[in-house]
Design a protein around this motif. Sequence first.
Motif, mmCIF file in Angstrom:
data_model
loop_
_atom_site.group_PDB
_atom_site.id
_atom_site.type_symbol
_atom_site.label_atom_id
_atom_site.label_comp_id
_atom_site.label_asym_id
_atom_site.label_seq_id
_atom_site.Cartn_x
_atom_site.Cartn_y
_atom_site.Cartn_z
ATOM 1 N N THR A 189 0.841 -1.206 0.000
ATOM 2 C CA THR A 189 0.000 0.000 0.000
ATOM 3 C C THR A 189 0.874 1.254 0.000
ATOM 4 O O THR A 189 1.909 1.295 0.664
ATOM 5 N N ASN A 190 0.432 2.264 -0.731
ATOM 6 C CA ASN A 190 1.035 3.597 -0.669
ATOM 7 C C ASN A 190 0.095 4.510 0.108
ATOM 8 O O ASN A 190 -1.070 4.667 -0.264
ATOM 9 N N ASP A 191 0.597 5.096 1.203
ATOM 10 C CA ASP A 191 -0.274 5.914 2.055
ATOM 11 C C ASP A 191 -0.276 7.397 1.691
ATOM 12 O O ASP A 191 -1.084 8.165 2.220
ATOM 13 N N TRP A 209 -5.871 9.625 -4.334
ATOM 14 C CA TRP A 209 -4.848 9.251 -5.312
ATOM 15 C C TRP A 209 -3.925 8.127 -4.848
ATOM 16 O O TRP A 209 -2.995 7.768 -5.559
ATOM 17 N N CYS A 210 -4.155 7.587 -3.666
ATOM 18 C CA CYS A 210 -3.285 6.514 -3.180
ATOM 19 C C CYS A 210 -3.717 5.164 -3.768
ATOM 20 O O CYS A 210 -4.853 5.021 -4.237
ATOM 21 N N ASP A 211 -2.808 4.185 -3.709
ATOM 22 C CA ASP A 211 -3.092 2.939 -4.424
ATOM 23 C C ASP A 211 -2.444 1.726 -3.769
ATOM 24 O O ASP A 211 -1.737 1.837 -2.767
ATOM 25 N N VAL A 212 -2.739 0.576 -4.365
ATOM 26 C CA VAL A 212 -2.131 -0.700 -3.990
ATOM 27 C C VAL A 212 -1.343 -1.203 -5.194
ATOM 28 O O VAL A 212 -1.839 -1.178 -6.324
ATOM 29 N N GLY A 246 -6.855 1.448 -6.887
ATOM 30 C CA GLY A 246 -6.628 2.857 -6.595
ATOM 31 C C GLY A 246 -7.846 3.495 -5.965
ATOM 32 O O GLY A 246 -8.802 2.817 -5.571
ATOM 33 N N GLY A 247 -7.815 4.816 -5.850
ATOM 34 C CA GLY A 247 -8.945 5.541 -5.294
ATOM 35 C C GLY A 247 -8.971 5.613 -3.787
ATOM 36 O O GLY A 247 -10.028 5.855 -3.190
ATOM 37 N N TYR A 306 -8.898 -13.309 -1.376
ATOM 38 C CA TYR A 306 -9.284 -11.923 -1.188
ATOM 39 C C TYR A 306 -8.157 -11.123 -0.533
ATOM 40 O O TYR A 306 -7.414 -11.637 0.305
ATOM 41 N N ILE A 307 -8.078 -9.855 -0.928
ATOM 42 C CA ILE A 307 -7.146 -8.916 -0.326
ATOM 43 C C ILE A 307 -7.957 -7.868 0.423
ATOM 44 O O ILE A 307 -8.930 -7.313 -0.112
ATOM 45 N N TYR A 308 -7.571 -7.588 1.672
ATOM 46 C CA TYR A 308 -8.234 -6.572 2.490
ATOM 47 C C TYR A 308 -7.310 -5.364 2.638
ATOM 48 O O TYR A 308 -6.130 -5.516 2.982
ATOM 49 N N VAL A 309 -7.856 -4.181 2.396
ATOM 50 C CA VAL A 309 -7.072 -2.947 2.478
ATOM 51 C C VAL A 309 -7.806 -1.951 3.363
ATOM 52 O O VAL A 309 -9.004 -1.702 3.172
#
Length: 344
Positions: A181-183, A202-205, A218-219, A234-237
């Motif tokens: 993740t980009n914070d 604008w942050c993303d995985v 993104g988003g 599944y991926i949890y963010v």
Amino acid sequence: MAAVRKALIAAAVAAFAALFGRTFLKLKDISLASREIPVKRLNCQYLKNIDYGAEDITILKDGLAFLSTGLKYPGLHSFSDEPGKMYVLDLLHPKMTPVELQIKGQLDLSSFNPHGISVYEDEADDSIYVFVVNHPEHKSQVEIFRFVEEDTLMHLKTITHPLLHSVNDIVAVGAEHFYATNDHYFHHEALQLLTFMFDLSWCDVVYYSPHEVRVVAGGFKSANGINISPDRQYIYVSDIMDHEIDIFRRNEGEHPIDLVHVDRRTGDIWLGCHPNGLKLLKFDPEDPPGSEVIRIKNIHSERPVVSLEYGDDGRQLIASTVAVPYEGKLLIGSVFHKALLCIL
């Protein structure tokens, strides 16, 4: 002409003041600055040797826990100027005392600044790979280690990439494969403030492998913790600014949530949370930020069950980030304070 110029300046100042006021109110709302902190303590004790935070913790199925400690993060308090360290803790050992991991190989330990971590177990040869987000001199890179002895990590590789520009957390899915993740979108604090003021998501995985690196989601206002379901589907963010958990299938809340842990036995989601984010940012030792642990059952159902498992006003634990259960025990880490071992 002078009157017009003055009018334009006055209008600009008024617009900026209005925008700043709106931003301040939004910050108070997002950080839950006026929220009452629930207190629900467990039977806990401090982990020995952990005095400067355990920002992330991950546990293997055999009870071996890895902890990243001593994070220095821009804008957040730190109790130590020393480089960060990695620890290992055997939850099946009677004493359950964290042991500092010796790091060998070509890595500058004087600037080691560990953040999010993840572990990958290679079933082919039982190798254990430890992935660590590292911020030397506030840069972002990922270190891959192999756990080779009871207290040793062998450094294998440093990964840098333009897409991995502000990495917070990571989940490993192979010996050299991971999601991260980009914070933040920008490095400069003034530009970070602008993205917040204008509500920019604008942050993303990012997915990384030796053969491809790409943005897969993104988003996000600030993508933070990340983890994977027990069936690996599944991926949890966690988006710390939006107070929510986003769920993604790999084939394609009202809390500032930090890191995400998935119970490999039940699939429950365990979250280390900041009940008052504004206290975390301004840090007053006389009025410290508290801690919360939230549990989510049946997250894939239409009616997930959300429960408070631990709550503290900062008198016991300051600024929790992660909570990891194991066989009736619960490890709770923090940004810069201590770590707790609790009985559920």
